[in-house]
Design a protein around this motif. Sequence first.
Motif, mmCIF file in Angstrom:
data_model
loop_
_atom_site.group_PDB
_atom_site.id
_atom_site.type_symbol
_atom_site.label_atom_id
_atom_site.label_comp_id
_atom_site.label_asym_id
_atom_site.label_seq_id
_atom_site.Cartn_x
_atom_site.Cartn_y
_atom_site.Cartn_z
ATOM 1 N N GLU A 273 1.083 -1.151 -0.170
ATOM 2 C CA GLU A 273 -0.550 -0.085 0.122
ATOM 3 C C GLU A 273 1.220 0.947 0.041
ATOM 4 O O GLU A 273 1.808 1.298 0.311
ATOM 5 N N GLY A 274 0.132 2.563 -0.192
ATOM 6 C CA GLY A 274 0.805 3.863 -0.755
ATOM 7 C C GLY A 274 1.125 4.124 -1.861
ATOM 8 O O GLY A 274 1.801 3.102 -2.619
ATOM 9 N N GLY A 275 1.127 5.366 -2.140
ATOM 10 C CA GLY A 275 1.535 5.871 -3.297
ATOM 11 C C GLY A 275 0.039 5.809 -4.458
ATOM 12 O O GLY A 275 -0.480 5.515 -4.344
ATOM 13 N N PHE A 276 1.089 5.842 -5.569
ATOM 14 C CA PHE A 276 0.205 5.871 -6.562
ATOM 15 C C PHE A 276 0.784 4.670 -7.869
ATOM 16 O O PHE A 276 2.114 4.352 -8.006
ATOM 17 N N VAL A 277 0.212 3.624 -8.517
ATOM 18 C CA VAL A 277 0.607 2.197 -8.722
ATOM 19 C C VAL A 277 -0.258 2.171 -10.683
ATOM 20 O O VAL A 277 -1.286 2.370 -10.680
ATOM 21 N N GLU A 278 0.450 1.509 -11.526
ATOM 22 C CA GLU A 278 0.290 1.116 -12.853
ATOM 23 C C GLU A 278 -0.948 0.540 -12.766
ATOM 24 O O GLU A 278 0.283 -0.874 -13.292
ATOM 25 N N HIS A 279 -1.845 0.282 -13.341
ATOM 26 C CA HIS A 279 -2.163 -1.401 -13.642
ATOM 27 C C HIS A 279 -2.502 -2.039 -14.867
ATOM 28 O O HIS A 279 -2.568 -1.070 -16.238
ATOM 29 N N PHE A 280 -1.623 -2.751 -15.501
ATOM 30 C CA PHE A 280 -1.703 -3.207 -16.454
ATOM 31 C C PHE A 280 -2.656 -4.251 -17.011
ATOM 32 O O PHE A 280 -2.745 -5.421 -16.381
ATOM 33 N N GLN A 281 -3.330 -4.278 -18.383
ATOM 34 C CA GLN A 281 -4.207 -5.660 -18.182
ATOM 35 C C GLN A 281 -4.450 -6.373 -19.966
ATOM 36 O O GLN A 281 -4.237 -5.714 -20.887
ATOM 37 N N ILE A 282 -4.307 -7.338 -19.985
ATOM 38 C CA ILE A 282 -3.808 -8.172 -21.444
ATOM 39 C C ILE A 282 -5.048 -8.727 -21.975
ATOM 40 O O ILE A 282 -5.485 -9.596 -21.207
ATOM 41 N N LEU A 283 -5.706 -9.128 -22.828
ATOM 42 C CA LEU A 283 -6.553 -9.273 -23.512
ATOM 43 C C LEU A 283 -6.708 -10.144 -24.512
ATOM 44 O O LEU A 283 -6.199 -9.416 -25.862
ATOM 45 N N PHE A 284 -6.843 -11.458 -24.899
ATOM 46 C CA PHE A 284 -6.792 -12.006 -25.974
ATOM 47 C C PHE A 284 -8.454 -12.557 -26.648
ATOM 48 O O PHE A 284 -8.861 -12.310 -25.978
ATOM 49 N N ASP A 285 -8.559 -13.241 -27.769
ATOM 50 C CA ASP A 285 -9.604 -13.694 -27.577
ATOM 51 C C ASP A 285 -10.390 -14.659 -27.030
ATOM 52 O O ASP A 285 -11.402 -14.748 -27.064
ATOM 53 N N HIS A 286 -8.866 -15.273 -26.340
ATOM 54 C CA HIS A 286 -9.807 -16.352 -25.569
ATOM 55 C C HIS A 286 -8.819 -16.296 -23.732
ATOM 56 O O HIS A 286 -7.822 -15.776 -23.868
ATOM 57 N N HIS A 287 -9.946 -16.119 -23.155
ATOM 58 C CA HIS A 287 -8.961 -16.667 -21.636
ATOM 59 C C HIS A 287 -7.619 -17.115 -21.352
ATOM 60 O O HIS A 287 -7.779 -18.298 -21.870
ATOM 61 N N GLN A 288 -6.706 -16.613 -21.515
ATOM 62 C CA GLN A 288 -5.800 -17.620 -21.109
ATOM 63 C C GLN A 288 -4.748 -17.630 -20.214
ATOM 64 O O GLN A 288 -4.814 -16.835 -19.296
ATOM 65 N N ILE A 289 -3.888 -18.348 -20.188
ATOM 66 C CA ILE A 289 -2.645 -18.403 -18.979
ATOM 67 C C ILE A 289 -1.843 -18.062 -19.447
ATOM 68 O O ILE A 289 -1.083 -18.923 -20.072
ATOM 69 N N ILE A 290 -0.884 -16.794 -18.932
ATOM 70 C CA ILE A 290 0.354 -17.073 -19.637
ATOM 71 C C ILE A 290 1.351 -16.980 -18.335
ATOM 72 O O ILE A 290 1.225 -16.729 -17.397
ATOM 73 N N TYR A 291 2.703 -16.241 -18.548
ATOM 74 C CA TYR A 291 4.033 -16.490 -18.068
ATOM 75 C C TYR A 291 4.537 -15.012 -17.677
ATOM 76 O O TYR A 291 4.881 -14.051 -18.434
ATOM 77 N N ALA A 292 3.855 -14.637 -16.084
ATOM 78 C CA ALA A 292 4.227 -13.020 -15.652
ATOM 79 C C ALA A 292 5.885 -13.485 -14.739
ATOM 80 O O ALA A 292 5.810 -14.202 -13.576
ATOM 81 N N GLU A 293 6.719 -13.180 -14.823
ATOM 82 C CA GLU A 293 8.455 -13.222 -13.782
ATOM 83 C C GLU A 293 8.368 -14.796 -13.964
ATOM 84 O O GLU A 293 8.131 -15.270 -12.772
ATOM 85 N N GLY A 294 7.740 -15.267 -14.806
ATOM 86 C CA GLY A 294 8.572 -16.328 -14.960
ATOM 87 C C GLY A 294 7.084 -17.705 -13.990
ATOM 88 O O GLY A 294 6.592 -19.217 -14.359
ATOM 89 N N ILE A 295 5.954 -17.045 -13.199
ATOM 90 C CA ILE A 295 4.559 -17.579 -12.697
ATOM 91 C C ILE A 295 3.667 -17.621 -13.795
ATOM 92 O O ILE A 295 3.401 -16.588 -14.475
ATOM 93 N N ALA A 296 2.991 -18.346 -14.238
ATOM 94 C CA ALA A 296 1.682 -18.953 -15.119
ATOM 95 C C ALA A 296 0.788 -17.996 -13.793
ATOM 96 O O ALA A 296 0.145 -18.472 -12.870
ATOM 97 N N ALA A 297 -0.233 -17.163 -14.583
ATOM 98 C CA ALA A 297 -1.072 -16.360 -14.440
ATOM 99 C C ALA A 297 -2.364 -16.136 -15.394
ATOM 100 O O ALA A 297 -1.837 -16.318 -16.974
#
Length: 356
Positions: A273-297
């Motif tokens: 918590e604290g300050g401001f944060v920038e959120h990013f969203q990624i949309l595909f034609d189908h709901h997907q599991i991708i890899y972020a910092e090596g974690i499946a999300a």
Amino acid sequence: MTITAPKNFTAQSVTSTHIRDLPVYLASDFKVFHGANLGDDLADADDLCLDDIYSLAMDARESNITVTESQSGPFIVSTNSFIVSTNSLVGTAGFQLHLDCAITLMSQGGETIEALVLAEVDPSENALDAVYLLPLSSLKRQTEYRLMRVDPDAARTRLAEVACVSFMRGTHITMADGRQNPIENLRIGDRILTRDNGPQVIRWIGSHTSRAVGDFAPIVIKAGALNNENDLHVSPNHRLFIYQRRDDLKLGRPEIFVRASDLVNGETVKVLEGGFVEHFQILFDHHQIIYAEGIAAESLPFSKRTTAVLPPDLAERLEREIVSHPQQLHRDIEVTRANLAENNAAERLRRSSLGS
């Protein structure tokens, strides 16, 4: 006494498609103790008065209202909760739940709190039956909250921003060719590696900035906590995919989805918590599991709840082209904090994913 529903509430016939639990307070838990509506419970937008001062009742407890969402029209109150929770269930099954307005409150110390006012309507009589408060950050007891703003047009967008699964600026996403690219550098048309469907093209990528409080405060999964090389910052309701080589937590399945907020332990997984944060969203034609910092999300699911973050013309076009992602969105493998029942769940899941 029957209360006439606000003029923008109309009875509709809708088809339910997706189940969601919303943590709310009853209107009677949030009363005016100074101002024009002295002594009154929280009301819908038509009856709210700016500068009224509210306070949360000492015995107030969060409840859950379970709703199904549809492709059009309001939410419908349901009793089929997926979430194991100690919260009581409220609402009348079959009634409509409308996003009435977004409100901004200011505490005595100058802290601003955003919340949504939800209105439950009896569709047979088109009459307001109940009002609920959904805070977007924590409310404190014995604290004065002055009503500073009422915005009927912002409720859908604010709920969508909370519902969106987001990665924070700087998160490295695995591309189709194996490269690691910061999410802020991605563009529509880029090819991303997915777990189940190989390389997939980004249909849309968006971002918004918010204060890092309450439901908008990111969860940081420290490097190594889930075998990730770098820290991963995601939204609280972001679901992570974990394949267990050994079912150490006795969850009964090798593949699970777990929300980042359910892994918080104050050490390797924290709320930031604290300050401001920038959120990013990624949309595909189908709901997907991708890899972020090596974690499946998971990627952003496309549904009624999330379309409000898209530009209106794009949302309309994608509704025609994509229609909707699968209704349950892997709900059959989702587990909750109650299922985990462990303070060190993140560490045990890390080990179980390695089979060690």
